[in-house]
Design a protein around this motif. Structure first.
Motif, short mmCIF file in Angstrom:
data_model
loop_
_atom_site.label_atom_id
_atom_site.label_comp_id
_atom_site.label_asym_id
_atom_site.label_seq_id
_atom_site.Cartn_x
_atom_site.Cartn_y
_atom_site.Cartn_z
N TYR A 13 41.67 58.50 48.82
CA TYR A 13 42.72 59.50 48.65
C TYR A 13 42.13 60.88 48.83
O TYR A 13 40.93 61.08 48.63
N GLN A 16 39.27 62.81 46.75
CA GLN A 16 38.47 61.82 46.07
C GLN A 16 37.25 61.48 46.91
O GLN A 16 37.36 61.28 48.11
N GLY A 41 42.41 50.95 37.80
CA GLY A 41 41.67 51.88 38.64
C GLY A 41 40.74 51.22 39.65
O GLY A 41 40.05 51.92 40.40
N CYS A 42 40.72 49.90 39.72
CA CYS A 42 39.75 49.22 40.60
C CYS A 42 40.27 49.08 42.03
O CYS A 42 39.56 48.59 42.90
N GLY A 43 41.52 49.46 42.27
CA GLY A 43 42.02 49.45 43.65
C GLY A 43 43.04 48.38 43.97
O GLY A 43 43.40 48.20 45.13
N LYS A 44 43.54 47.69 42.97
CA LYS A 44 44.49 46.60 43.20
C LYS A 44 45.80 47.11 43.82
O LYS A 44 46.26 46.61 44.84
N THR A 45 46.39 48.08 43.17
CA THR A 45 47.68 48.59 43.63
C THR A 45 47.56 49.23 45.01
O THR A 45 48.44 49.06 45.85
N THR A 46 46.47 49.93 45.23
CA THR A 46 46.27 50.56 46.54
C THR A 46 46.19 49.50 47.63
O THR A 46 46.78 49.65 48.71
P1 ADP Z 1 44.61 49.67 40.06
O1 ADP Z 1 45.88 49.24 40.68
O2 ADP Z 1 43.55 48.61 40.11
O3 ADP Z 1 44.78 50.23 38.70
P2 ADP Z 1 44.72 51.84 41.93
O4 ADP Z 1 44.77 51.25 43.29
O5 ADP Z 1 45.99 52.32 41.32
O6 ADP Z 1 43.98 50.83 40.96
O7 ADP Z 1 43.70 53.05 41.94
C1 ADP Z 1 42.41 52.98 42.58
C2 ADP Z 1 41.79 54.36 42.53
O8 ADP Z 1 42.52 55.25 43.36
C3 ADP Z 1 41.76 55.00 41.15
O9 ADP Z 1 40.59 55.76 41.06
C4 ADP Z 1 42.99 55.88 41.16
O10 ADP Z 1 42.84 56.96 40.29
C5 ADP Z 1 43.05 56.32 42.61
N1 ADP Z 1 44.42 56.57 43.08
C6 ADP Z 1 45.43 55.67 43.11
N2 ADP Z 1 46.55 56.20 43.63
C7 ADP Z 1 46.23 57.48 43.94
C8 ADP Z 1 46.95 58.56 44.51
N3 ADP Z 1 48.23 58.44 44.88
N4 ADP Z 1 46.30 59.73 44.68
C9 ADP Z 1 44.99 59.87 44.34
N5 ADP Z 1 44.27 58.90 43.80
C10 ADP Z 1 44.87 57.71 43.59
#
Ligand code: ADP
Ligand code: ADP
Length: 225
Positions: A13, A16, A41-46
């Motif tokens: 992102y 970052q 925060g490990c990247g699952k949702t992303t």
């Molecule tokens: P999880 O789903 O495992 O909790 P995320 O995929 O939400 O993890 O987040 C992975 C990393 O990317 C984290 O460090 C989070 O803070 C960052 N992150 C997620 N979404 C965004 C965003 N829209 N903008 C900036 N950073 C993000």
């Protein structure tokens, strides 16, 4: 060939310095249920958002049935999604919310089919109600019914059981698994709950700081510390 192939997927992102998703590769078979497990925060949702087409990878490829969909818009992917914020249409009854997703089915059959989906998630009696009359967990189950009604090739679930109380979570999980297996639907579930991943999935991928550090059967993942 597998239904889905994810190759070397990377995402960072803006602002970052670390990869949110760091060179992740895996494949998913037809009818297979995969859990992505790891702490917040490990990247699952992303990862899920890139599969859905809501987020563009910086690098890597996504193939669905051998077609490169890395750049395809979400609506072109035939992928069903249930995220934590299960947005139902507030002005529509539950029944309408579900039939809305069924444009591929003949009109005369939509209601009957939609009622079947609602029954499956235990909410058939609520068909004429509106979303705001339901609890969060109930709304989530309607969202699930709506997603399934579109009969997607792949379903993405982001912590789909998190709003359900413990007892309901377990039974819903069991029912959902049976349902997906019966329909032959491929599923990727994202969760931070180890028990959930181990009982729901055929394979579990463990994520840590953006990387997929393990990918194995629940039994083998469980045995490793
Ligand atoms: P999880 O789903 O495992 O909790 P995320 O995929 O939400 O993890 O987040 C992975 C990393 O990317 C984290 O460090 C989070 O803070 C960052 N992150 C997620 N979404 C965004 C965003 N829209 N903008 C900036 N950073 C993000
Ligand atoms: P999860 O519970 O799956 O980890 P989060 O609560 O971390 O999800 O994130 C919820 C939403 O906020 C997501 O859409 C995610 O992309 C976004 N998000 C997460 N971390 C950040 C961040 N550091 N900056 C901006 N948006 C973020």
């Amino acid at each position: 060939p597998p239904l889905l192939q994810v190759k070397d997927l990377c995402k960072s992102y803006a602002q970052q310095t670390e990869w949110a998703v760091d060179h992740v590769s895996f494949s998913l078979g037809r009818g297979e249920i995969l859990a992505l497990l790891g702490p917040s925060g490990c990247g699952k949702t992303t990862t899920l958002r890139m599969l859905a087409g809501f987020e563009k990878p910086n690098q890597g490829q996504i193939l669905l049935k051998e077609q490169d969909i890395t750049e395809s818009p979400p609506q072109k992917r035939n992928i069903g999604i249930v995220f934590q914020d299960y947005a139902l249409f507030p002005h529509m009854t539950l029944l309408r919310n579900v039939t809305f997703a069924m444009r591929h089915i003949e009109k005369t059959q939509q209601v009957e089919k939609a009622l079947e989906w609602l029954q499956l998630v235990g909410l058939k009696d609520y068909a004429k109600r509106y979303p705001h009359e339901l609890s969060g967990g109930q709304q989530q189950r309607v969202a699930l019914a709506r997603t399934l009604a579109a009969e997607p090739e792949l379903v993405l679930l982001d912590e789909p059981f998190s709003n359900l109380d413990a007892a309901l979570r377990e039974s819903t999980r069991k029912e959902m698994r049976q349902l997906f297996k019966k329909a032959g639907t491929s599923v990727i579930l994202v969760t931070h709950d180890q028990a959930e991943a181990l009982t729901f999935a055929d394979r579990v991928g463990v994520m840590q700081q953006g990387q997929l550090v393990q990918l194995n059967t629940p039994q083998l993942v469980y045995q490793q510390p």
